[in-house]
Enzyme design. Structure first.
Site, PDB file in Angstrom:
ATOM      1  N   GLU A   1       0.869  -1.186   0.000  1.00  0.00           N
ATOM      2  CA  GLU A   1       0.000   0.000   0.000  1.00  0.00           C
ATOM      3  C   GLU A   1       0.902   1.231   0.000  1.00  0.00           C
ATOM      4  O   GLU A   1       1.340   1.707   1.043  1.00  0.00           O
ATOM      5  CB  GLU A   1      -0.944  -0.045   1.207  1.00  0.00           C
TER       6      GLU A   1
ATOM      7  N   HIS B   1      -3.330   3.774   4.982  1.00  0.00           N
ATOM      8  CA  HIS B   1      -3.386   2.521   4.205  1.00  0.00           C
ATOM      9  C   HIS B   1      -3.914   2.783   2.808  1.00  0.00           C
ATOM     10  O   HIS B   1      -4.090   3.932   2.393  1.00  0.00           O
ATOM     11  CB  HIS B   1      -4.284   1.507   4.931  1.00  0.00           C
TER      12      HIS B   1
ATOM     13  N   GLU C   1      -7.838   4.992   4.666  1.00  0.00           N
ATOM     14  CA  GLU C   1      -7.583   4.293   3.401  1.00  0.00           C
ATOM     15  C   GLU C   1      -7.597   5.359   2.323  1.00  0.00           C
ATOM     16  O   GLU C   1      -8.593   6.063   2.134  1.00  0.00           O
ATOM     17  CB  GLU C   1      -8.687   3.259   3.136  1.00  0.00           C
TER      18      GLU C   1
HETATM   19 ZN   LIG Z   1      -3.457  -1.764   4.792  1.00  0.00          ZN
END
Ligand SMILES: [Zn+2]
Length: 1228
Positions: free
Chosen positions: A101, A209, A302
């Site tokens: 990531e 992330h 994220e």
């Molecule tokens: Zn992750």
């Protein structure tokens, strides 16, 4: 299938973007291009290039290594990134925890660059970097990233885990899971980050992330571990939702709540946020650990559907996240913050802050500072710390913008008996609760103090040497490694001292010693002491008890007294008879210490070294730590009075060991009967021949010696060492604490107030005498009871007798010495120069301030109380203080001046004279109280603190706490902007009344004018309020002062030593020329540029007496609530001392004619301007910034008026000047 389509599409877009950027942005090393990923080597280079370019606001450190040995880099971005500043919240971003990531890894580099390049020009960034301690870890999983493939959106490269196949975001201890989640050593990244989190006590953090676009907040799992859909509430759920939303609503895609990621195009998140567990259950995640164990609020973000998009996407990703990253960071300043302190103003680390109705507590950091993030509202907040009475403040209002300041001052029931920053008697049992990791969601969990498992093993001599050197390097601020001599075979006898300012005799700090490995075969004592070394060092600052012990005690640890013997024995030879006593010379170092009757001829070098070491230190307690027994023993044949003391201390340690260790099997045995069984008893069994070290020490030195046994084995298997440590380390900690339950005090010369070294303290009924340390301090452990204590010193004529009735008490004893002829030699002058240099070095002054006995006298005083205080002060410290009246106000209040100097009766011509003034405007109420505290701190440290003593001896300090007492009476507490009391009783603003030549000035003005005209002052500081800056002359519109460089320099010194002033953002809302966003570079301004007016005191001081005066605006609020006085004092005290230092620098000398007669009233010109006139003794002194200056002396009545032209170079010791004395031979 779906992912393949996505893969192709993103590649297409990627190519288009790459073309665009290659044409527009040339590649450059120093500028970010946003079009390439940095691999490990590139990232490392990039981060170092930041440090090279912006060393003043960033530093790079590694918090550990990955499984494959890559550094876990952390960029620290903040003003003064080289030090920890109290009251500055710590924030962190961690990226690339999953190796594949990759967006966050890049975005965090861009963020770093953004902060660094905009600092100083962009007010928002400047404010953020000044006020926040920012830590950025671009990659927590550098090994994984090296395996990942650019363009791989779904993580098919299997680079998510670290090199040992551990998913790092499943590797943290989990609240619903008692077992360790990963095998030891498989996730060094997790171990390193855990330790970092626990030590730094971050306030807020973001874990970045990829693979979706959403902000996910705690908890991340539930006790049921149902895969998805279970909302797991934390006690701060609403706050977490707010924090998550802060990021989401500033991210153009996240805020939509519809990421439309190819793997699940229909997935939706309301407002772009989700509870972690509700999304999917993640046990062992970092964010829950941060919240529950780390004092830190953390949200997981994220950033993009594609985990590792092509580099061409990076600029877009940066733009999408930039505002969100910044705004989220700013939230570290919401809620409530402040300090938890003792009544003496010492910060309490590890104190609990709890909010009524919320069972998640946070704790204070090493300075006693805390940050409790809270949503706007009204709260009841409690601070508590073991040994203190908790305090609750109700109805604390929290607003949307800035954090509410809330300080707590905690009292003990026996305040007077208490060491600064230390627990009062009796020792609270909570301090000794076994520290077991608690994974509940109650939030009040205590992390287990850290000891790195890899360091628990047997250490050969060379291993031990390396270990001690490493500890000394890593923890240099609290350790001092020294050797007391060599063994028979030439090995060093290393001692590690652990304490703040280790290696220096510090007033108020008792010394304690541990000795291990007296028998070469006894490895237990040695290894336990090595672990103790590391334990104290690595838990300092994060663990409250350890922090207090290290702050308040000098702990000396000699892990191996017999390194030769140790090398001869091997691991695993347990209790084998002959080995036990083995040493290099087959003699038992623990026995046969020479008694007075023996003589010391045949003493082994190890013993000789230890003996001379113990004799030359004032160790209060000592312990030899060994195996072969469990329990605490003390010497034979001690006085009955001391028997009680030994017993008390032995039992205190023993009871702990019984409680924790013996558990069930000895439950029926009371400690007293267990003592008989030999678990903690007198040394009758083992050492019946000769005398042992403890007995020797008891008879020949001041220390009380104990033997602490921690294991039946002497040389156990390495794997068992940790078990012994875990069981018994509390005994060692308990032992250290015992030293603080001594009767203690200072023996002083009643005339000078100076401490008397090596005077003898005699307790009637005991032949064990202790002696005072270099600063005149003593500690005498005594059991509760009534005692007669006497002090003897060579040449002393008065020996007072005190009767004591309690256990822990401060008993100071004053002695009158026989008068001694005192001559002040050249040598002393040079010493003083050296002292000034040391104080001027980085943090020299700060260390001084930290080492001072606190005043703790802060509160607002009425005129009556102020007068009483000043009179009491002069009665208490008659040898260095003098109080006199400068005149009276309209309402006939006295305008007091307090003089502090070591030469009260015999002024020295060479002593610089300085003035501290406050209260010209009666509504600026802070200044008078700061000056009274300052005066008190000077007085109580005089004699005890050698630096303060020298400064007071060599300066004449005149303090005028309140020029306008009538106005001061009218001002009202809590009124930040009120003008009530600004003027005197006749409505005159005194700071416009200093008009030279005017005959009708106000009486208050007249009083100050007389003082100023009296002359001889080299520097003056005037404390005002209503903003946060320093102004220098002139206040009226005119040409800049001829010595503006000097004036500016003095202002810079004050502002630069203030915790926040030098940032130049007062942030005041109301007042003339003050708005929230106004900036004063460096926190200084010429008076006329700030508040242009004529008739000011500082202009008068310049015009009439050539004395530079600066005006300090202490803070936005003119009359803040009394609770804020303490933090204001903490902010200003270093600056106040810095000015006292400055007045001792500069250029001084004596003008003499050829016959050596002093020439008075000679004109001293520096760089073409008249700076000062010589006085009747020919002496002159003027302040100058460092540099080269042109000096001329002119004198009337001589053939030539211009006597001397000289180049004077004032050395800059860390940008500061040194006094350079110049004597001028003048031709007649
Ligand atoms: Zn992750």
């Amino acid at each position: 299938m779906m992912s393949n389509v996505w893969f192709t599409l993103s590649r297409l877009f990627a190519i288009l973007h790459v073309v665009h950027y290659v044409t527009c942005t040339p590649e450059s090393d120093s500028e970010e291009t946003y079009n390439k990923y940095y691999n490990y080597a590139g990232l490392t280079r990039r981060l170092w290039s930041f440090v090279e370019k912006y060393p003043h606001i960033c530093s790079l450190e590694s918090v550990g290594k990955s499984a494959e040995g890559r550094e876990l880099w952390v960029m620290r971005v903040t003003a003064h990134s080289e030090r920890n500043e109290p009251g500055k919240p710590r924030f962190r971003y961690v990226g690339n925890m999953h190796g594949d990531e990759a967006v966050s890894r890049q975005v965090l580099v861009y963020l770093t660059e953004y902060l660094l390049t905009r600092y100083g020009t962009d007010p928002r960034v400047t404010e953020l970097v000044n006020s926040t301690d920012i830590y950025i870890m671009p990659s927590m999983n550098p090994d994984g990233f090296e395996k990942a493939t650019e363009g791989d959106c779904t993580g098919s490269s299997a680079a998510r885990q670290n090199a040992k196949h551990v998913d790092l975001n499943r590797g943290f201890p989990d609240q619903f899971d008692q077992l360790p989640r990963v095998l030891e050593g498989d996730a060094p990244e997790v171990t390193a980050v855990m330790s970092w989190i626990l030590h730094k006590k971050f306030v807020l953090s973001g874990n970045l992330h990829g693979g979706s676009v959403v902000a996910s907040y705690p908890f991340d799992d539930s006790s049921s571990h149902i895969a998805s859909g279970v909302y797991s509430h934390s006690p701060d759920d609403a706050l977490f939702r707010y924090l998550a939303q802060t990021y989401a609503e500033n991210h153009p895609i996240m805020k939509e709540g519809r990421p439309r990621c190819p793997y699940d195009p229909d997935e939706g998140f309301k407002d772009g946020i989700t509870n972690g567990a509700a999304w999917y259950d993640v046990p062992g995640g970092m964010q829950d650990f941060s919240y529950l164990q780390g004092n830190c609020f953390e949200v997981t973000f994220e950033l993009s559907c594609c985990k590792y998009p092509f580099a061409s996407e990076l600029h877009t990703e940066w733009k999408n996240n930039r505002e969100a990253l910044l705004t989220y960071m700013e939230k570290v300043h919401m809620g409530v913050n402040g300090y938890v302190m003792t009544s003496a103003g010492i910060g309490l680390p590890g104190a609990n802050i709890s909010v009524a109705g919320n069972n998640h507590n946070i704790t204070t950091w090493i300075f006693g500072d805390y940050f409790r993030l809270l949503l706007p509202g009204t709260y009841n907040i409690t601070a508590s710390s073991s040994g203190y009475l908790p305090k609750t403040v109700n109805n604390v209002t929290v607003t949307e913008d800035k954090a509410t300041l809330l300080n707590f001052i905690l009292n003990t029931s026996s305040e007077k008996m208490q060491m600064p920053g230390f627990l009062a008697s009796p020792v609270p049992s909570t301090a000794f609760t076994p520290t077991v990791r608690i994974f509940d969601n109650q939030g009040a969990s205590t992390p287990e103090p850290l000891v790195h498992p890899q360091d628990i093993r047997h250490h050969s001599y060379l291993d031990m040497e390396l270990f001690l050197q490493q500890i000394n390097t890593v923890h240099s601020s609290i350790t001092h490694l020294y050797s007391i001599g060599q063994s028979a075979q030439g090995r060093e006898l290393y001692v590690m001292e652990i304490s703040t300012n280790a290696g220096i005799d510090q007033p108020g700090k008792p010394e304690i010693v541990f000795v291990g490995n007296l028998h070469g075969s006894d490895a237990v004592g040695k290894e336990m002491l090595l672990i103790l070394v590391e334990y104290l060092c690595s838990n300092y600052g994060s663990e409250a008890l350890v922090t207090r012990l290290v702050n308040s005690t000098r702990v000396h640890i000699l892990p191996s007294m017999n390194p030769d013997g140790y090398e001869m024995v091997f691991e695993g030879k347990i209790n084998s008879g002959g080995v036990r006593y083995s040493s290099n010379q087959n003699t038992d170092l623990s026995k046969n210490f020479p008694d007075q009757s023996y003589g010391e001829d045949f003493v082994q070098p190890e013993k000789a070294a230890v003996m001379s070491w113990i004799k030359t230190h004032s160790f209060v307690l000592s312990a030899s730590v060994l195996g072969g027994m469990i329990g605490v023993k003390y010497p034979n044949s001690v006085d009955s009075l001391d028997e009680d003391v030994f017993k008390l201390i032995a039992e205190a340690c023993f009871v702990v060991s019984v409680k924790l260790v013996l558990l069930m099997s000895f439950q029926s045995i009371r400690p007293s009967s267990a003592l008989v069984l030999g678990f903690g008893s007198r040394n009758t069994h083992f050492y019946s021949s000769g005398i042992d070290m403890q007995t020797w020490a008891y008879r020949n030195t001041g220390t009380l010696g104990f033997t602490i046994g921690l294991s039946c084995d002497l040389y156990p298997q390495a794997k068992d060492l940790l078990t012994y440590w875990k069981r018994y380390h509390v005994v060692l900690l308990q032992f250290i604490q015992q030293v603080h339950f001594s009767v203690r005090g200072r023996v002083t010369d009643v005339q000078s107030g100076q401490g008397i070294v090596n005077s003898t303290i005699v307790v009637e009924g005991s032949r064990h005498h202790v002696h005072t340390s270099k600063s005149g301090q003593y500690w005498r452990p005594l059991a509760p009871g009534a005692y007669k204590i006497q002090a003897f010193a060579p040449g002393a004529v008065v020996v007072p007798v005190r009767v004591l009735e309690t256990q822990v008490e401060q008993v100071d004893i004053g002695l009158s010495p026989e008068p001694l002829a005192h001559s002040e030699g050249q040598l002393e002058g040079e010493e003083f120069q050296k002292l000034l240099e040391d104080l001027s070095s980085t943090s020299g002054l700060e260390q001084l301030v930290q080492s001072l006995l606190p005043g703790g006298m802060l509160h607002y005083r009425t005129y009556r109380e102020r007068s009483d205080f000043l009179q009491e002060l002069t009665l208490t410290f008659p040898q260095i203080t003098r109080l006199y009246s400068l005149g009276h106000s309209w309402e006939f209040r006295t305008i007091w001046a307090l003089e502090i100097t070591g030469n009260l009766e015999s002024p020295q011509p060479t002593e610089p004279k300085m003035r501290y003034v406050a209260g010209v405007h009666g509504n600026a109420a802070v200044g008078p109280e700061l000056l009274l505290e300052f005066a008190f701190v000077l007085c109580i440290n005089y004699g005890g603190n050698p630096t303060i003593t020298k400064l007071v001896d060599r300066s004449r300090i005149v303090i005028v706490p309140c020029v306008n007492p009538d106005g001061r009476e009218l001002a009202q507490e809590g009124k930040c902007f009120s003008t009530a009391g600004l003027t005197n009783a006749h409505g005159v603003d005194l700071d416009t009344d200093f008009l030279s030549g005017s005959l009708s000035v106000q009486p208050e003005t007249r009083a100050m004018m007389d003082l100023i005209r009296e002359g001889g002052f080299s520097l003056s500081v005037n404390l005002e309020g209503g903003s946060l800056l320093v102004t220098y002359p002139y206040d009226r519109t005119t040409q800049p002062a001829h010595n503006e460089e000097t004036l500016k320099y003095l202002a810079v010194v004050y502002a630069g030593n203030h915790l926040g002033m030098h940032f130049g953002y007062p942030g005041c809302h109301i007042g003339p020329g003050r708005n929230e966003n106004i900036q004063f570079p460096g926190g200084i301004l010429r008076g006329a540029e700030f508040s242009n007016h004529s008739g000011s005191m500082k202009d008068y001081s310049m015009d009439v007496s050539l004395c530079p005066e600066i005006t300090v605006y202490t803070g936005c609020c003119l009359y803040p609530p009394a609770e804020q006085l303490l933090s204001l004092w903490v902010e200003h005290r270093t600056s106040l001392f810095a000015m006292l230092l400055e007045v001792n620098k500069g250029l001084s000398g004596v003008v003499r004619d050829k016959e050596g007669q002093p020439v008075s009233d000679a004109v001293v010109r520096v760089n073409g301007s008249v700076l000062v006139h010589s006085d009747t003794q020919g002496y002159f002194h003027t302040l100058l910034p460092p540099g080269t200056h042109q000096l001329e002396i002119h004198a009337q009545g001589f053939q030539q008026q211009l006597w001397k032209v000289d180049q004077v170079v004032l050395a800059a010791a860390s940008k500061r000047t040194r006094v350079k004395c110049y004597e001028h031979q003048l031709d007649k």
